[in-house]
Design an enzyme around this catalytic site. Sequence first.
Site, PDB file in Angstrom:
ATOM      1  N   LYS A  25       6.798  63.583 -35.676  1.00  0.00           N
ATOM      2  CA  LYS A  25       6.647  64.385 -35.617  1.00  0.00           C
ATOM      3  C   LYS A  25       4.647  64.490 -35.782  1.00  0.00           C
ATOM      4  O   LYS A  25       4.239  63.740 -36.098  1.00  0.00           O
ATOM      5  CB  LYS A  25       6.589  64.375 -37.780  1.00  0.00           C
ATOM      6  N   GLU A  32      -2.137  52.869 -38.195  1.00  0.00           N
ATOM      7  CA  GLU A  32      -3.236  53.183 -37.906  1.00  0.00           C
ATOM      8  C   GLU A  32      -4.018  54.310 -39.005  1.00  0.00           C
ATOM      9  O   GLU A  32      -4.131  55.460 -39.028  1.00  0.00           O
ATOM     10  CB  GLU A  32      -3.696  53.809 -36.296  1.00  0.00           C
ATOM     11  N   CYS A  62     -11.440  58.875 -35.535  1.00  0.00           N
ATOM     12  CA  CYS A  62     -11.562  57.038 -36.479  1.00  0.00           C
ATOM     13  C   CYS A  62     -12.480  56.236 -36.101  1.00  0.00           C
ATOM     14  O   CYS A  62     -12.704  54.801 -36.569  1.00  0.00           O
ATOM     15  CB  CYS A  62     -10.191  56.357 -36.376  1.00  0.00           C
ATOM     16  N   GLU A  85     -15.004  57.817 -45.556  1.00  0.00           N
ATOM     17  CA  GLU A  85     -14.389  58.517 -44.200  1.00  0.00           C
ATOM     18  C   GLU A  85     -14.598  59.677 -44.328  1.00  0.00           C
ATOM     19  O   GLU A  85     -13.725  60.598 -44.961  1.00  0.00           O
ATOM     20  CB  GLU A  85     -13.157  57.961 -44.087  1.00  0.00           C
TER      21      GLU A  85
END
Length: 479
Positions: A173, A248, A282, A383
């Site tokens: 997906k 991850e 990232c 983040e």
Amino acid sequence: MTIKNFINGKFENPIHNHWIDNYCPANGEIYGKIPNASKEDVEKAYEAAEAAFPSWSETTLDERSRILIKISELLESNLQRFAEAESKDNGKPTSVAKTVDIPRAASNFRFFGNAITQFASESHESVGQQAMNYTLRQPIGVVGCISPWNLPLYLFTWKIAPAIAAGNCVVAKPSEVTPMTAYLLGEICNEAGLPKGVLNIVHGLGTTAGQAIIEHPNIKAISFTGGTATGAHIARIASPMFKKLSLELGGKNPNIIFDDCDYDEMLKTTVRSSFANQGQICLCGSRIFVEASIYEKFKIDFIAKVKQLKVGHPSDETTDIGALVSKQHLEKVLGYIEIAKHENGKVLCGGHQVTVEGFENGYYLQPAVIEVTTDECRVSQEEIFGPVVTIMPFNSEDEVIDMANKVKYGLSATLWTNNLKRSMKMSNKLKVGIVWVNTWMLRDLRTPFGGVKASGVGREGGFEALRFFTEAKNVCIKY
Ligand code: TXE
């Protein structure tokens, strides 16, 4: 443009006929719809994968390799079409999609197409016991791959390619925010002769389609890239079912600059490591620490360069910074600019929305540099995942190592220094999965890729990925 699920080699409408709007970030308009796949769609995808598995897992390595390399070649010959689709769906400059995203997606297939022919397992002779052990590396069966929106086809294929190379069948997906190139990949897989059912692609929300994948009792491994909160949720669901997990997750990476570095090279690369892909990688170095002796000079030079970055429509070749991926994401990033101001951060440049003529409803933001007085403020700890960096000075190696490690994430770090001893000492001490010295995002696909702490568990890349997508079985023979 209507996107469909790709199940058993065919494009299909969702069983319950539920759809989601697909937005173009460059102009804020809806330009298509995508299925919101249900549990039943995922079940259908699973059944196709399960049916394909006995034959695919017995397909010779040469044949698997040939098909993967064919997919890679077809991606290359469709570069322009894929790059334009990626850029329209994500908001990134077409030039970036054309030089980074799509070439890398092609490399992923080529790399794992070759790697599987070199993958080996061990044997151990039990000396004195007259027995020999050999280890089989068998494919797991049906595996799930779930990917995010920032590098859509790049990260989608980074999971799929090793999974199918190793002989698994896949239910995958892509992010519901950027489904387009994953949809186009289905056509290419058929053209390359990938047997039906080996790769099945369902589209839809994480909470419906994604949830059905992670909850499926017979999908035995999940490879996920995305937000840390989602990773934690997936672990809570999948761990009690003893699924193999590769996660991850996010990053908040230090970029540490010493005064003995190659200054011009550092400056140029720091602009890139801060703002490439609108800062939505990232690996971006969003916490910049500069040795006090060059701090003022760096500040002036860096801001001058950042101010030159052109925010514009993704298809304009002179654009450096395209649109952020979605309205919600733009609002999140703008929220952090406000948080910075409340925390006494000084916005040295950018941080405001930009109106691009003719595309007034697009999600554009001027890249921001925020000077902070402590690394413990929220903008330096959380983040943001947008074109926002913090900068602050440091005085010693110990001080900067301490600040670099005092964050919940541990994905990557960048060091700028020509002192060999220092670079090796610091690389040992940084609590991250990847250290770049005097460069950034230089990738060799054979190397282990992944993070520690809240940046996830497991490593992708090279044989690490092939190990993840196989189960080791030891056979002991007494002679
Ligand atoms: O990611 P999500 P979002 C970070 C970044 C960003 C934040 C949230 O800080 O602002 O995460 O982004 C699927 N079961 N990163 O909300 O939700 C989802 O459909 C199964 C860092 O967009 O984690 C999508 O396919 N799947 C990151 C994928 O997970 C679920 C890149 C990622 O979406 C699910 C992107 C569920 N319950 C964002 N819920 C990086 N590490 O590069 C969602 N998904």
